[in-house]
Design an enzyme around this catalytic site. Structure first.
Site, PDB file in Angstrom:
ATOM      1  N   ASP A 270     -13.417  -8.162  -0.099  1.00  0.00           N
ATOM      2  CA  ASP A 270     -12.334  -8.816   1.205  1.00  0.00           C
ATOM      3  C   ASP A 270     -13.846  -9.388   2.336  1.00  0.00           C
ATOM      4  OD1 ASP A 270     -10.670  -8.625   2.719  1.00  0.00           O
ATOM      5  OD2 ASP A 270      -9.389  -6.769   2.278  1.00  0.00           O
TER       6      ASP A 270
ATOM      7  N   LYS B  61      -1.188  -0.092  -4.065  1.00  0.00           N
ATOM      8  CA  LYS B  61      -2.819  -0.065  -3.541  1.00  0.00           C
ATOM      9  C   LYS B  61      -2.899   0.991  -2.897  1.00  0.00           C
ATOM     10  CE  LYS B  61      -4.495  -3.488  -0.652  1.00  0.00           C
ATOM     11  NZ  LYS B  61      -5.578  -4.128   0.559  1.00  0.00           N
TER      12      LYS B  61
ATOM     13  N   GLY C 290      -3.496  -9.046   4.049  1.00  0.00           N
ATOM     14  CA  GLY C 290      -2.895  -8.526   4.386  1.00  0.00           C
ATOM     15  C   GLY C 290      -3.628  -7.944   5.632  1.00  0.00           C
TER      16      GLY C 290
ATOM     17  N   GLU D  79     -11.232  -3.252  -4.092  1.00  0.00           N
ATOM     18  CA  GLU D  79     -11.147  -3.976  -2.891  1.00  0.00           C
ATOM     19  C   GLU D  79     -12.204  -3.505  -2.012  1.00  0.00           C
ATOM     20  OE1 GLU D  79      -8.074  -4.784  -1.046  1.00  0.00           O
ATOM     21  OE2 GLU D  79      -8.987  -6.208   0.424  1.00  0.00           O
TER      22      GLU D  79
ATOM     23  N   LYS E 124      -5.396   3.536  -0.063  1.00  0.00           N
ATOM     24  CA  LYS E 124      -6.456   3.164   0.456  1.00  0.00           C
ATOM     25  C   LYS E 124      -7.457   4.638   0.101  1.00  0.00           C
ATOM     26  CE  LYS E 124      -5.656  -0.302   3.087  1.00  0.00           C
ATOM     27  NZ  LYS E 124      -6.997  -1.057   3.402  1.00  0.00           N
TER      28      LYS E 124
ATOM     29  N   LYS F 166      -8.478 -13.961   3.409  1.00  0.00           N
ATOM     30  CA  LYS F 166      -7.214 -13.389   4.439  1.00  0.00           C
ATOM     31  C   LYS F 166      -7.378 -14.553   5.134  1.00  0.00           C
ATOM     32  CE  LYS F 166      -6.790  -8.223   3.717  1.00  0.00           C
ATOM     33  NZ  LYS F 166      -8.029  -7.936   5.133  1.00  0.00           N
TER      34      LYS F 166
ATOM     35  N   SER G  71       0.629  -0.682  -0.189  1.00  0.00           N
ATOM     36  CA  SER G  71      -0.123   0.039  -0.284  1.00  0.00           C
ATOM     37  C   SER G  71       0.983   1.558  -0.202  1.00  0.00           C
ATOM     38  CB  SER G  71      -0.385  -0.100   1.317  1.00  0.00           C
ATOM     39  OG  SER G  71      -1.935  -0.724   1.479  1.00  0.00           O
TER      40      SER G  71
ATOM     41  N   ASP H  73      -8.665   0.535  -2.175  1.00  0.00           N
ATOM     42  CA  ASP H  73      -9.188  -0.435  -1.410  1.00  0.00           C
ATOM     43  C   ASP H  73     -10.101   0.916  -0.802  1.00  0.00           C
ATOM     44  OD1 ASP H  73     -10.008  -2.434   0.907  1.00  0.00           O
ATOM     45  OD2 ASP H  73      -8.238  -2.750   1.498  1.00  0.00           O
TER      46      ASP H  73
HETATM   47  O1  OSB Z   1      -8.367  -4.248   3.382  1.00  0.00           O
HETATM   48  O2  OSB Z   1      -7.036  -5.053   3.318  1.00  0.00           O
HETATM   49  C1  OSB Z   1      -7.887  -4.066   3.873  1.00  0.00           C
HETATM   50  C2  OSB Z   1      -4.769  -4.101   6.974  1.00  0.00           C
HETATM   51  C3  OSB Z   1      -5.075  -3.918   8.240  1.00  0.00           C
HETATM   52  C4  OSB Z   1      -6.802  -4.041   7.834  1.00  0.00           C
HETATM   53  C5  OSB Z   1      -7.403  -4.175   6.846  1.00  0.00           C
HETATM   54  C6  OSB Z   1      -6.596  -4.105   5.485  1.00  0.00           C
HETATM   55  C7  OSB Z   1      -5.168  -4.278   5.709  1.00  0.00           C
HETATM   56  C8  OSB Z   1      -4.610  -3.614   4.631  1.00  0.00           C
HETATM   57  C9  OSB Z   1      -3.257  -4.222   4.552  1.00  0.00           C
HETATM   58  O3  OSB Z   1      -4.788  -3.242   3.425  1.00  0.00           O
HETATM   59  C10 OSB Z   1      -2.102  -3.569   2.870  1.00  0.00           C
HETATM   60  C11 OSB Z   1      -0.558  -3.689   3.410  1.00  0.00           C
HETATM   61  O4  OSB Z   1      -0.157  -4.495   4.385  1.00  0.00           O
HETATM   62  O5  OSB Z   1      -0.224  -3.290   2.961  1.00  0.00           O
HETATM   63 MG    MG Z   2      -8.922  -5.017   1.946  1.00  0.00          MG
END
Ligand code: OSB
Ligand code: MG
Length: 355
Positions: free
Chosen positions: A225, A148, A277, A200, A150, A249, A136, A175
């Site tokens: 997710d 990625k 993750g 996502e 957010k 996950k 990310s 995401d």
């Molecule tokens: O939505 O994927 C998710 C981290 C904690 C809780 C939810 C999410 C995430 C991440 C981790 O997106 C992404 C990363 O480690 O780069």
């Molecule tokens: Mg996610």
């Protein structure tokens, strides 16, 4: 096998850099580790991926701890189990709490693979030698294969436009962690222009129906997710057309046995999956690596180097990412990494042994 004791530990692990999602910011992790020991003294380690608050899912550190200590660990200790996957079935009477269950279930897989003397990835049926990794934000320089972003209302179209404008050719995705509703369809249509690999979890964390409606209206593949909690959810989402990609996950689905079912059901339907993750310590990271060697994991996952998150991980060696943006699967038995016991002891804020 018969598990004779389960040791629960909570460790505190400060992140090198805070991690921000649409539901908040994390600066220090509160991670529960499950350490299982069988009658012959073989051991295994698992990690609970519940967050510090009930925001990504209902589970968080305190509910996971209480459920593990009072219900889940006592259900498994002393019982004859045919294999690690069966540990999940022993805990079936407890509804939900899949992240807590996965801590024990994955620890049993580590133990079982160690007993068999083979790496966990092989024990799970993995086939890939190297796992493609994404991250990310930032980090392109380190070779990661996709970035990625957010997003949330107020931090979406503009940031995607800017990143795409500056890095024309990179593999990019975003995401939303459920920050939008179907009334935001215009935004998603606008995002279609930026050649994103996927979006996502744009809509509600339990929804599939509206995601199916949104997917009909946009070109960018939707990846689910939060909405996929079980192998059945995965099947329903695919059949409904709610997604074209699934983020798997381990904690969210309840461990390796369930994750394998999600993977195979997606693979049968030509839906690619990738490993999500949850800001895991080395233990959870090692389990993710093993899972991501399964054939259906064809897209870069959120599994990346220990050094992106931690000054010093609790496993040795630390997880490293190659200059090609991949992680090479380990070749030692079980999760394939050693637990740094001295460091883990230092980070432990409470522990409980269930016999
Ligand atoms: O939505 O994927 C998710 C981290 C904690 C809780 C939810 C999410 C995430 C991440 C981790 O997106 C992404 C990363 O480690 O780069
Ligand atoms: Mg996610």
């Amino acid at each position: 096998m018969i598990i004779s004791s389960i040791e629960l530990r909570e460790i505190r692990l400060p992140l090198i850099h805070f991690f921000e999602t649409s539901f908040g910011r994390t600066t220090e992790r509160r991670i529960i580790l499950a350490h299982v020991i069988d009658r012959d003294g073989a051991e295994g380690w698992g990690e609970c991926t519940a967050g510090e608050g009930p925001f990504y899912s209902e589970e968080w550190t305190e509910t996971a701890w209480a459920t593990l200590e009072n219900f889940l660990a006592p259900m498994v200790v002393g019982q004859e189990i045919e294999n690690a996957g069966a540990a999940y079935d022993l805990m079936k009477r407890v509804r939900g709490h899949r992240m807590a269950k996965a801590a024990i279930e994955t620890a049993c897989w580590d133990l079982e693979a160690k007993r068999a003397g083979i790496p966990l990835w092989q024990y799970l049926g993995g086939v890939q030698t190297e796992i493609p990794c994404g991250v990310s934000d930032r980090e392109l320089a380190a070779g990661y294969q996709r970035i990625k972003i957010k997003i949330k209302p107020g931090w979406d179209l503009d940031i995607v436009k800017r990143v795409r404008g500056r890095f024309g050719g990179i593999r990019l995705m975003c995401d939303a962690n459920s920050a939008y509703t179907l009334s935001d369809v215009a935004l998603f249509k606008a995002l279609d222009e930026f050649n994103l690999m996927m979006i996502e979890q744009p809509l509600a964390y339990t929804d599939m129906f509206d995601h199916a409606e949104l997917q009909k209206q946009i070109k960018t593949p939707i990846c689910l997710d939060e909405s996929v909690r079980t192998p059945e959810d995965a099947k329903h989402a695919i059949e409904l057309g709610a997604c074209r990609i699934i983020n798997v996950k381990l904690g969210r689905v309840g461990g390796h046995a369930q994750a394998k079912r999600v993977e195979s059901s997606a693979r049968e339907r030509n839906i690619p999956v990738w490993c999500g993750g949850m800001l895991e310590s080395g233990v959870g990271r090692a389990h993710n690596i093993a899972m991501a060697t399964l054939a259906g994991f064809t897209l870069p996952g959120d599994v990346s180097a220990s050094a992106r998150y931690w000054n010093e991980d609790i496993i040795e060696p630390a997880v490293l990412v190659t200059s090609q943006g991949t992680i090479v699967r380990p070749d030692k038995p079980g999760i394939g990494f050693e637990i740094n016991r001295a460091r883990t002891d230092r980070l432990t804020v409470r522990s409980e042994q269930i016999k």
